[in-house]
Design a protein around this motif. Structure first.
Motif, PDB file in Angstrom:
ATOM      1  N   LYS A  90      12.002  -0.936  -8.575  1.00 21.76           N
ATOM      2  CA  LYS A  90      11.155  -2.073  -8.225  1.00 21.76           C
ATOM      3  C   LYS A  90       9.748  -1.610  -7.858  1.00 21.76           C
ATOM      4  O   LYS A  90       9.559  -0.500  -7.349  1.00 21.76           O
ATOM      5  N   LYS A  91       8.794  -2.468  -8.110  1.00 24.51           N
ATOM      6  CA  LYS A  91       7.425  -2.161  -7.728  1.00 24.51           C
ATOM      7  C   LYS A  91       7.315  -2.078  -6.215  1.00 24.51           C
ATOM      8  O   LYS A  91       8.087  -2.700  -5.474  1.00 24.51           O
ATOM      9  N   LEU A  92       6.332  -1.314  -5.764  1.00 30.79           N
ATOM     10  CA  LEU A  92       6.147  -1.109  -4.329  1.00 30.79           C
ATOM     11  C   LEU A  92       5.992  -2.432  -3.601  1.00 30.79           C
ATOM     12  O   LEU A  92       6.595  -2.635  -2.530  1.00 30.79           O
ATOM     13  N   GLU A  93       5.235  -3.352  -4.172  1.00 32.27           N
ATOM     14  CA  GLU A  93       5.020  -4.628  -3.478  1.00 32.27           C
ATOM     15  C   GLU A  93       6.304  -5.444  -3.387  1.00 32.27           C
ATOM     16  O   GLU A  93       6.511  -6.202  -2.425  1.00 32.27           O
ATOM     17  N   GLU A  94       7.194  -5.281  -4.375  1.00 33.61           N
ATOM     18  CA  GLU A  94       8.489  -5.976  -4.312  1.00 33.61           C
ATOM     19  C   GLU A  94       9.352  -5.388  -3.207  1.00 33.61           C
ATOM     20  O   GLU A  94      10.011  -6.125  -2.455  1.00 33.61           O
ATOM     21  N   LYS A  95       9.370  -4.070  -3.101  1.00 37.40           N
ATOM     22  CA  LYS A  95      10.129  -3.424  -2.032  1.00 37.40           C
ATOM     23  C   LYS A  95       9.591  -3.832  -0.661  1.00 37.40           C
ATOM     24  O   LYS A  95      10.363  -4.117   0.267  1.00 37.40           O
ATOM     25  N   GLU A  96       8.283  -3.863  -0.551  1.00 40.32           N
ATOM     26  CA  GLU A  96       7.673  -4.234   0.731  1.00 40.32           C
ATOM     27  C   GLU A  96       7.998  -5.671   1.100  1.00 40.32           C
ATOM     28  O   GLU A  96       8.222  -5.990   2.274  1.00 40.32           O
ATOM     29  N   ALA A  97       8.059  -6.552   0.102  1.00 40.56           N
ATOM     30  CA  ALA A  97       8.377  -7.953   0.364  1.00 40.56           C
ATOM     31  C   ALA A  97       9.810  -8.099   0.877  1.00 40.56           C
ATOM     32  O   ALA A  97      10.087  -8.922   1.758  1.00 40.56           O
ATOM     33  N   GLU A 100       9.936  -6.936   4.399  1.00 36.82           N
ATOM     34  CA  GLU A 100       9.314  -7.953   5.245  1.00 36.82           C
ATOM     35  C   GLU A 100      10.292  -9.086   5.549  1.00 36.82           C
ATOM     36  O   GLU A 100      10.280  -9.647   6.657  1.00 36.82           O
ATOM     37  N   TYR A 119      13.205   0.216   2.669  1.00 31.28           N
ATOM     38  CA  TYR A 119      13.902  -0.056   1.417  1.00 31.28           C
ATOM     39  C   TYR A 119      14.710   1.178   1.028  1.00 31.28           C
ATOM     40  O   TYR A 119      14.228   2.311   1.139  1.00 31.28           O
TER      41      TYR A 119
END
Length: 276
Positions: A90-97, A100, A119
């Motif tokens: 997964k993209k970093l922003e997806e993992k961060e979401a 969150e 993650y």
């Protein structure tokens, strides 16, 4: 939390959404599946693992990346992680979401944990269909299962005959479809292949009750297929009464109606009937 226990399989049920975490003990390893939800629940699972682990290697198996299924990851830092390659990549922003979402849940209910919320780092990404991983005499065979979300995975554990299904084949939930309804159908139809080519003694779903009966496994499959077929028909025809009737009698209507409405919007997008 324990709602099922035999020689090899122990199932823990959270008070939240009847979410199931599994601990599977073989002669070769201990496999923990989707440890969740609340801190004391994760701790109970962890303590149980410590009593049965002995000198066996420990693995964490994640069925998919929904935040409720990865929330206990940090409590098992010594474990090697198994998940689909889509989960790992997964993209970093997806993992961060996703992280969150966990932090937002904990903040909402003033929850603190004794481990870091991150993650999962995947040690053994599963890239292909019917890929197998040999752990001594224990064989894990994986089937990609997108549909509910985009990175789901079924796991067969042999020779024990355990099918870990994630958020499919539940006896309390209709299909919750966050990614794609056609891919959801394709995923649950893989049950036929697995039943024809492998011996399945127990199906463990992510929410609700396991089943040892092939007839019940097939019924759950057919119920899900019927739900999707009916939703396509009634959403295409914009028949609100029939859309509501599909889930009449569901066990937790105040919450499940929300998921049903989310499904309706997904079908509208897929069918091109969504209105602004």
């Amino acid at each position: 939390m324990i709602v099922w226990k035999d020689e090899h399989v122990t199932l823990f049920r959270s008070v939240l959404y009847e979410t199931i975490s599994s601990v599977i003990v073989t002669e070769d390893c201990v496999i923990v599946v989707d440890p969740c939800w609340l801190p004391h629940e994760v701790e109970e699972i962890k303590q149980y693992v410590e009593t049965v682990k002995e000198n066996r290697p420990l693995y964490l198996l994640f069925t998919h990346s929904d935040y409720d299924h990865i929330i206990g990851y940090g409590a098992f830092p010594e474990a090697k992680v198994i998940a689909s390659a889509s989960f790992a990549n997964k993209k970093l922003e997806e993992k961060e979401a996703i992280v969150e979402e966990i932090k937002a849940f904990d903040d909402e209910y003033y929850i603190t944990r004794n481990y870091n919320i991150v993650y999962p780092k995947v040690d053994l990404p599963i890239k292909s269909e019917e890929e197998s991983l040999l752990l001594g005499n224990t064989t894990l065979t994986f089937f990609q299962a997108p549909g509910h979300n985009d990175d789901g995975m079924f796991t067969l554990i042999q020779p024990l005959g355990i099918l870990i299904a994630g958020d499919y084949f539940s006896d309390i939930e209709f299909p919750y479809i966050y990614f794609n309804s056609k891919r959801y159908e394709e995923s649950i139809l893989k049950l036929d292949y697995m039943l024809n080519n492998y011996r399945i003694k127990i199906l463990v779903t992510g929410h609700g009750n396991p089943t040892r009966h092939v007839s019940n496994m097939k019924k759950r499959q057919q119920d899900s297929l019927q739900y999707i077929e009916q939703m396509r028909k009634w959403v295409r025809e914009e028949n609100e009464e029939e859309i509501k009737r599909i889930i009449a009698g569901c066990r937790f209507p105040r919450n499940m109606k929300k998921s049903h409405q989310q499904n309706k919007r997904l079908f509208q997008r897929e069918l091109g009937t969504e209105t602004t």
